[in-house]
Scaffold this active site. Structure first.
Site, PDB file in Angstrom:
ATOM      1  N   LYS A 194       0.840  -1.205   0.000  1.00 12.96           N
ATOM      2  CA  LYS A 194       0.000   0.000   0.000  1.00 12.96           C
ATOM      3  C   LYS A 194       0.873   1.252   0.000  1.00 12.96           C
ATOM      4  CE  LYS A 194      -1.832   2.714   2.852  1.00 12.96           C
ATOM      5  NZ  LYS A 194      -1.620   3.898   2.005  1.00 12.96           N
ATOM      6  N   THR A 249       5.426   8.258  13.390  1.00 12.89           N
ATOM      7  CA  THR A 249       5.366   7.564  14.689  1.00 12.89           C
ATOM      8  C   THR A 249       3.924   7.400  15.157  1.00 12.89           C
ATOM      9  OG1 THR A 249       7.573   8.287  15.284  1.00 12.89           O
ATOM     10  CG2 THR A 249       6.083   7.798  17.118  1.00 12.89           C
ATOM     11  N   GLU A 270       9.201   1.294  10.920  1.00 16.31           N
ATOM     12  CA  GLU A 270      10.257   2.278  10.621  1.00 16.31           C
ATOM     13  C   GLU A 270       9.579   3.631  10.707  1.00 16.31           C
ATOM     14  OE1 GLU A 270      13.406   1.858  10.054  1.00 16.31           O
ATOM     15  OE2 GLU A 270      13.523  -0.303   9.736  1.00 16.31           O
ATOM     16  N   CYS A 305      13.541  10.707   6.456  1.00 18.53           N
ATOM     17  CA  CYS A 305      13.369  10.370   7.877  1.00 18.53           C
ATOM     18  C   CYS A 305      14.641  10.542   8.678  1.00 18.53           C
ATOM     19  CB  CYS A 305      12.871   8.943   8.000  1.00 18.53           C
ATOM     20  SG  CYS A 305      13.930   7.775   7.144  1.00 18.53           S
ATOM     21  N   GLU A 406       9.150  16.346  14.609  1.00 14.58           N
ATOM     22  CA  GLU A 406       9.617  16.110  13.237  1.00 14.58           C
ATOM     23  C   GLU A 406       8.865  17.043  12.286  1.00 14.58           C
ATOM     24  OE1 GLU A 406       8.447  12.425  11.262  1.00 14.58           O
ATOM     25  OE2 GLU A 406      10.479  12.287  10.454  1.00 14.58           O
TER      26      GLU A 406
HETATM   27  P1  NAD Z   1       2.112   8.521   7.467  1.00 12.80           P
HETATM   28  O1  NAD Z   1       2.336   7.828   8.756  1.00 12.80           O
HETATM   29  O2  NAD Z   1       1.090   9.571   7.398  1.00 12.80           O
HETATM   30  O3  NAD Z   1       1.730   7.466   6.324  1.00 12.80           O
HETATM   31  C1  NAD Z   1       2.521   6.344   6.026  1.00 12.80           C
HETATM   32  C2  NAD Z   1       1.657   5.303   5.347  1.00 12.80           C
HETATM   33  O4  NAD Z   1       0.664   4.843   6.258  1.00 12.80           O
HETATM   34  C3  NAD Z   1       0.888   5.828   4.138  1.00 12.80           C
HETATM   35  O5  NAD Z   1       0.818   4.817   3.164  1.00 12.80           O
HETATM   36  C4  NAD Z   1      -0.486   6.121   4.722  1.00 12.80           C
HETATM   37  O6  NAD Z   1      -1.511   6.121   3.758  1.00 12.80           O
HETATM   38  C5  NAD Z   1      -0.633   4.977   5.690  1.00 12.80           C
HETATM   39  N1  NAD Z   1      -1.567   5.198   6.803  1.00 12.80           N
HETATM   40  C6  NAD Z   1      -2.049   6.378   7.263  1.00 12.80           C
HETATM   41  N2  NAD Z   1      -2.847   6.137   8.331  1.00 12.80           N
HETATM   42  C7  NAD Z   1      -2.863   4.803   8.537  1.00 12.80           C
HETATM   43  C8  NAD Z   1      -3.499   3.948   9.486  1.00 12.80           C
HETATM   44  N3  NAD Z   1      -4.292   4.412  10.448  1.00 12.80           N
HETATM   45  N4  NAD Z   1      -3.273   2.612   9.411  1.00 12.80           N
HETATM   46  C9  NAD Z   1      -2.452   2.106   8.459  1.00 12.80           C
HETATM   47  N5  NAD Z   1      -1.839   2.853   7.519  1.00 12.80           N
HETATM   48  C10 NAD Z   1      -2.042   4.201   7.561  1.00 12.80           C
HETATM   49  O7  NAD Z   1       3.535   9.051   7.013  1.00 12.80           O
HETATM   50  P2  NAD Z   1       3.859   9.928   5.751  1.00 12.80           P
HETATM   51  O8  NAD Z   1       3.409  11.319   6.021  1.00 12.80           O
HETATM   52  O9  NAD Z   1       3.386   9.234   4.527  1.00 12.80           O
HETATM   53  O10 NAD Z   1       5.461   9.874   5.751  1.00 12.80           O
HETATM   54  C11 NAD Z   1       6.252  10.655   6.563  1.00 12.80           C
HETATM   55  C12 NAD Z   1       6.696   9.888   7.793  1.00 12.80           C
HETATM   56  O11 NAD Z   1       7.370   8.687   7.422  1.00 12.80           O
HETATM   57  C13 NAD Z   1       7.720  10.674   8.585  1.00 12.80           C
HETATM   58  O12 NAD Z   1       7.410  10.578   9.939  1.00 12.80           O
HETATM   59  C14 NAD Z   1       9.029   9.981   8.281  1.00 12.80           C
HETATM   60  O13 NAD Z   1      10.027  10.130   9.247  1.00 12.80           O
HETATM   61  C15 NAD Z   1       8.575   8.573   8.169  1.00 12.80           C
HETATM   62  N6  NAD Z   1       9.570   7.770   7.447  1.00 12.80           N
HETATM   63  C16 NAD Z   1      10.328   6.895   8.157  1.00 12.80           C
HETATM   64  C17 NAD Z   1      11.315   6.160   7.515  1.00 12.80           C
HETATM   65  C18 NAD Z   1      12.188   5.191   8.251  1.00 12.80           C
HETATM   66  O14 NAD Z   1      12.825   4.359   7.616  1.00 12.80           O
HETATM   67  N7  NAD Z   1      12.260   5.253   9.570  1.00 12.80           N
HETATM   68  C19 NAD Z   1      11.508   6.325   6.144  1.00 12.80           C
HETATM   69  C20 NAD Z   1      10.704   7.236   5.459  1.00 12.80           C
HETATM   70  C21 NAD Z   1       9.731   7.959   6.117  1.00 12.80           C
END
Ligand code: NAD
Length: 505
Positions: A194, A249, A270, A305, A406
């Site tokens: 997804k 997070t 992650e 990230c 963040e």
């Molecule tokens: P997000 O948490 O909003 O979304 C991540 C994914 O989860 C998306 O596909 C989203 O549609 C889905 N999602 C949203 N709500 C959900 C739920 N309730 N249940 C299941 N899935 C759900 O994050 P984002 O805004 O897309 O990305 C930015 C974040 O990702 C930042 O916090 C960044 O640090 C983190 N990130 C971490 C790493 C790592 O390796 N640690 C790498 C890249 C990004």
């Protein structure tokens, strides 16, 4: 530009051919679910114009994808495939991605806004290579023979976990998905991926490419499209045995809740980061340190990230380092991410840009000094896009939001320190623990400080190294588990202990 035109041509055909939705068992579900389709508009962050609609996957569609993955795992040809067949399949995926390198890079840039150079040079080659890397591991995963009491032979089997739900964010759409897909398939699992809806086109295209090249049996590789509802349906599906999640997070907590309230599926996380980068007074080659620190923070427009968003610099170097960073920030050229002269693209979507601007306002309000940037870039060519000038704050105190939270954009918080102890305390002072960096010429200090930094990855004298052979992942609220190397393979297998009585009784 040819790559962009090819990508746009493919996009035009998408809706016409009913392929702009979930891919289940090698087929697009768009036509089948046309009556209940919920469109999601993908907006080009460079000009605010709609690129196309994709169709969000309802709970029913997610259930179908999970059921297809389960069926392929238990009854399809896939579990009977030899290791050699899997090696060939993974290598073929890599080869097909390379064949479509330009087009995939253009899709990433159109939807995400990162420069074409970043997509083309970094993301797509890495995404293809990770399949080759894990193809090489397929016949190198061993169980153990365990030294149990006499009369028994005890050994372990490493088995695939089952259907895996792979949920990824929008910042490295294809790359982070491939970090998960490659080891999951290498170990014989099936997957439901997804992506974020805003950046789902490259994953839809990959599904089509894999299907057209007839690489995998039906149901092994499935894609669902959508946001919160779709993600929740996947984390709560009883047909899914494991979820590997990369994202924020707070979303990670919902993923855990979904697992806890369904079949207690295994979860790896992650998550977010607010990583520190310490420059000690004896750091060598300061110009290179400033260059690297700038690059690590502001490339991919700060939407990374592990980027070092908190610069903790010795007071004696503070002014010189800040001056160097500001000079680099002021040379940054925002603009069309496909143009060769552009060094920073737009933020991925409007709401995200507004969130970053709110953080910038909070920094000003809480008393930090904004020494460069701090605003949208509305220079000619950027007016309609979601551009933010690279922003640097000095005088940032640990209690400020821009120090603790963040931001995930081109915003750097600088804090001065006097002693090593103080630097470590400042560095460890957030809920996150993804990465940390330090620059010093003193090897004893480097080892001492690296041991004290509460982060899953520590970079000494070069921030932001990365290799498939080294574990990637954070401590504290930056996540559970590691990706890359053997660590991913462990997380996509389960260990079975087999007892064998030498003399039956
Ligand atoms: P997000 O948490 O909003 O979304 C991540 C994914 O989860 C998306 O596909 C989203 O549609 C889905 N999602 C949203 N709500 C959900 C739920 N309730 N249940 C299941 N899935 C759900 O994050 P984002 O805004 O897309 O990305 C930015 C974040 O990702 C930042 O916090 C960044 O640090 C983190 N990130 C971490 C790493 C790592 O390796 N640690 C790498 C890249 C990004």
């Amino acid at each position: 530009m040819q790559a962009r035109n090819d990508a746009l041509r493919w996009i035009q055909g998408l809706a016409k051919e009913h392929k702009n939705a979930a891919w289940i068992s090698g087929e697009s579900s768009a036509a089948k679910h046309a009556k209940v389709a919920k469109p999601f508009a993908i907006i080009n962050p460079f000009n605010g114009e709609k690129i196309c609609d994709v169709v969000e996957s309802s709970r029913e569609v997610v259930d179908q994808a999970a059921a297809a993955a389960l069926h392929a795992f238990t009854s399809g040809p896939w579990p009977k495939w030899s290791r050699g067949d899997r090696v060939t399949a993974l290598n073929k995926i890599a080869a097909e991605m390379r064949k479509h390198h330009h087009e995939l890079a253009a899709l990433e840039t159109l939807c995400n806004g990162k420069t074409f150079r970043e997509s083309f040079d970094d993301d797509i080659p890495e995404a293809a290579s990770v399949f080759e890397y894990y193809a090489g591991w397929i016949d190198k995963i061993y169980g153990e023979t365990c030294p149990v009491e006499k009369g028994f032979l005890n050994f372990t089997l490493r088995e695939p976990v089952g259907p895996c739900g792979l949920i990824v964010p929008w910042n490295f759409p294809l790359l982070l998905a491939c970090w998960k897909i490659a080891p999951a398939l290498a170990m014989g699992n099936t997957v439901v991926v997804k992506p974020s809806p805003q950046t789902s086109l490259s994953m839809i295209r990959l599904a089509e490419i894999i299907h057209d090249a007839k690489i995998l049996p039906p149901g092994v590789f499935n894609v669902v499209i959508g946001g919160v509802e779709t993600g929740e349906a996947l984390t709560r599906s009883n047909d899914i045995a494991k979820v590997s999640f990369t994202g924020g997070t707070d979303t990670g907590r919902f993923v855990l809740k979904g697992s806890a309230e369904s079949n207690l599926k295994a979860v790896t996380l992650e998550l977010g980061g607010k990583s520190p980068n310490i420059i000690f007074e004896d750091a060598k080659n300061l110009e290179a340190v400033i260059d690297r620190s700038y690059q690590a923070t502001f490339s991919h427009k700060g939407e990374k990230c592990s980027e070092p968003t908190r610069l903790i610099v010795h007071r004696s170097l503070h002014d010189k380092v800040v001056k160097g960073l500001v000079a680099r920030a002021e040379k940054t050229r925002c603009g069309d991410p496909f143009a060769e002269t552009t060094t920073q693209g737009p933020q991925c979507f409007e709401a995200h840009m507004r969130k970053i601007l709110d953080y910038i306002e909070s920094g000003k309000h809480e008393g930090a000094t904004c020494v460069t940037g701090g605003t949208r870039d509305t220079s000619p060519g950027c007016e309609a896009g979601y551009f933010i000038r690279p922003t640097i704050f000095t005088g940032v105190k640990p209690e400020m939001r821009i120090f603790q939270e963040e931001i995930f954009g081109p915003v750097l918080a600088v804090t001065a320190f006097d002693t090593e102890e103080e630097a470590i305390k400042i560095a460890n002072g957030t809920r996150y623990g993804l990465a940390a960096g330090l620059y010093t010429a003193d090897a004893d200090r480097a080892i001492r400080v690296a041991q004290k930094l509460d982060a899953g990855m520590v970079f000494v004298n070069r921030y932001g190294c990365y290799d498939f052979a080294s574990p990637f992942g954070g401590f504290k609220q930056s996540g559970w588990g590691k990706e890359m190397a053997i660590h991913s393979l462990e997380s996509y297998t389960r260990t079975k202990s087999v007892w064998f009585s030498v003399a039956p009784n």
